[in-house]
Motif scaffolding. Structure first.
Motif, short mmCIF file in Angstrom:
data_model
loop_
_atom_site.label_atom_id
_atom_site.label_comp_id
_atom_site.label_asym_id
_atom_site.label_seq_id
_atom_site.Cartn_x
_atom_site.Cartn_y
_atom_site.Cartn_z
N ASP A 18 0.87 -1.17 0.00
CA ASP A 18 0.00 0.00 0.00
C ASP A 18 0.91 1.22 0.00
OD1 ASP A 18 -1.73 2.07 0.46
OD2 ASP A 18 -2.68 1.20 2.23
N ILE A 19 1.17 1.76 -1.19
CA ILE A 19 2.14 2.84 -1.32
C ILE A 19 1.71 4.07 -0.52
CG2 ILE A 19 3.28 4.40 -2.95
CD1 ILE A 19 3.00 2.22 -5.07
N ASP A 20 0.42 4.33 -0.44
CA ASP A 20 -0.07 5.48 0.31
C ASP A 20 0.41 5.42 1.75
OD1 ASP A 20 -1.96 6.74 -1.72
OD2 ASP A 20 -2.72 4.70 -1.62
N ALA A 21 0.26 4.26 2.38
CA ALA A 21 0.69 4.09 3.77
C ALA A 21 2.20 4.15 3.87
CB ALA A 21 0.17 2.78 4.34
N ASP A 22 2.90 3.55 2.90
CA ASP A 22 4.35 3.47 2.96
C ASP A 22 5.02 4.83 2.84
OD1 ASP A 22 6.66 1.29 2.76
OD2 ASP A 22 7.16 2.90 1.38
N ILE A 23 4.61 5.64 1.87
CA ILE A 23 5.31 6.89 1.63
C ILE A 23 4.90 7.98 2.61
CG2 ILE A 23 5.61 6.39 -0.80
CD1 ILE A 23 3.47 8.43 -1.46
N GLU A 24 3.72 7.84 3.22
CA GLU A 24 3.28 8.88 4.14
C GLU A 24 3.76 8.65 5.56
OE1 GLU A 24 1.90 11.63 3.40
OE2 GLU A 24 1.62 11.19 1.28
N ASP A 25 4.42 7.49 5.81
CA ASP A 25 4.87 7.16 7.16
C ASP A 25 3.73 7.27 8.17
OD1 ASP A 25 7.43 6.52 6.53
OD2 ASP A 25 8.21 8.54 6.82
N SER A 26 2.56 6.84 7.76
CA SER A 26 1.42 6.85 8.66
C SER A 26 1.03 5.42 8.97
CB SER A 26 0.24 7.58 8.01
OG SER A 26 -0.19 6.87 6.87
N VAL A 79 -6.55 -1.85 2.15
CA VAL A 79 -6.08 -2.17 0.79
C VAL A 79 -5.51 -3.58 0.77
CG1 VAL A 79 -4.37 -1.63 -0.97
CG2 VAL A 79 -5.68 0.20 0.09
N ILE A 80 -4.60 -3.87 1.70
CA ILE A 80 -3.94 -5.17 1.70
C ILE A 80 -4.90 -6.28 2.07
CG2 ILE A 80 -2.19 -6.54 2.91
CD1 ILE A 80 -0.44 -4.01 2.94
N SER A 81 -5.75 -6.07 3.08
CA SER A 81 -6.69 -7.12 3.47
C SER A 81 -7.71 -7.37 2.37
CB SER A 81 -7.40 -6.76 4.78
OG SER A 81 -8.15 -5.56 4.63
N GLY A 82 -8.12 -6.30 1.66
CA GLY A 82 -9.07 -6.48 0.57
C GLY A 82 -8.48 -7.29 -0.57
N THR A 102 3.55 -1.69 6.15
CA THR A 102 2.56 -1.55 7.22
C THR A 102 3.16 -1.67 8.62
OG1 THR A 102 2.07 -3.92 7.20
CG2 THR A 102 0.76 -2.53 5.75
N VAL A 103 4.41 -2.09 8.75
CA VAL A 103 4.98 -2.33 10.08
C VAL A 103 5.92 -1.21 10.47
CG1 VAL A 103 6.40 -3.86 11.50
CG2 VAL A 103 4.75 -4.84 9.89
N ARG A 104 5.55 -0.47 11.50
CA ARG A 104 6.41 0.57 12.06
C ARG A 104 6.71 0.35 13.53
NH1 ARG A 104 3.45 2.51 8.14
NH2 ARG A 104 4.54 3.66 6.51
N GLN A 105 5.95 -0.54 14.16
CA GLN A 105 6.19 -0.92 15.54
C GLN A 105 5.73 -2.36 15.73
OE1 GLN A 105 3.91 1.79 17.91
NE2 GLN A 105 2.00 1.40 16.83
#
Length: 247
Positions: free
Chosen positions: A166-174, A180-183, A197-200
């Motif tokens: 999910d590029i939106d999540a990746d580049i926004e660091d959110s 998107v991925i589950s769908g 998707t993993v930051r913590q």
């Protein structure tokens, strides 16, 4: 669920990209080979390696990639700019456990299906999604085909997995939604590997409960020490569920 500790290589160094831009890498002052060995020592079953020079059409990292494959002691999943069947076969012969194909899978799906038949369980198809559109050429170009139709085109191929970003999540660091991925995971019988998707550590625990998510890549969060690999591996392992006692 399999954790894929991830290295991104540019000019022989470990990097992370800023908002997906090849011209704005974050440089990590670590030794790539020793870092890869550290993944194995921590208990990783696989690692993922992205060749940023390959995305640009170069081969400056080739010797380093071969050294990592020889030294790490666990299978390496390799991605980065593959454009021909010959290149795929050459790297499998060099010891890569899996090859990740994105743009090539969009441009030559028949060829990638044939590769998957010739190398069963060694080909991973990358699905990079930005604002609902399938992207190619290192996230730079939107494709006319939808992500759902693209995934469906490989239903019968013996792929190792589908790698969904999910590029939106990746580049926004959110934190981003896992929608998107589950769908997309619900639309395929192939195992799905999540990226971006993993930051913590808690993000690993969340992914475990999404149906058909078989693994996740963790790169920047490991380099920044926001996630401890041993802890992530422990969270990803299956744990026994409580069962009712019958009298």
């Amino acid at each position: 669920m399999i954790i894929y500790p991830t290295l991104e290589l540019m000019d022989g160094k470990c990097v992370s990209l800023t908002r997906g831009r090849l011209d704005e890498p974050v440089l990590w002052h670590v030794d790539p080979v020793e870092t890869a060995r550290g993944f194995a020592r921590a208990g990783a079953e696989w690692m993922h390696l992205t060749d940023m020079e390959g995305l640009k059409g170069g081969d400056a990292n080739n010797a380093l990639i071969r050294e990592i494959i020889r030294a790490v002691g666990i299978p390496v999943q390799l991605g980065g700019g593959f454009r021909s069947r010959e290149a795929v076969t050459r790297w499998i012969d060099a010891g890569a456990g899996r090859i990740v194909l994105g743009t090539m899978a969009v441009q030559d799906p028949d060829g990638v299906r044939e590769l998957a038949k010739y190398h069963p369980d060694q080909i991973v198809v990358a699905v990079d999604v930005h604002q609902g559109r399938l992207m190619t050429h290192g996230w730079q170009s939107p494709s006319a085909i939808s992500a759902e139709d693209f995934i469906a085109a490989f239903d019968g191929a013996p792929l190792a997995a589908i790698l969904v970003t999910d590029i939106d999540a990746d580049i926004e660091d959110s934190d981003g939604s896992l929608g998107v991925i589950s769908g997309l995971a619900s639309r395929t019988r192939h195992a799905v590997i999540a990226r971006g998707t993993v930051r913590q550590a808690d993000d690993v625990a969340r992914l475990r409960y999404i149906p058909n998510i078989a693994g996740t890549l963790i790169g920047r969060a490991l380099m920044a020490r926001d996630v401890d690999l041993a802890e992530a591996l422990a969270l990803a392992r299956p744990s026994p569920e409580p069962t009712a006692e019958f009298i």
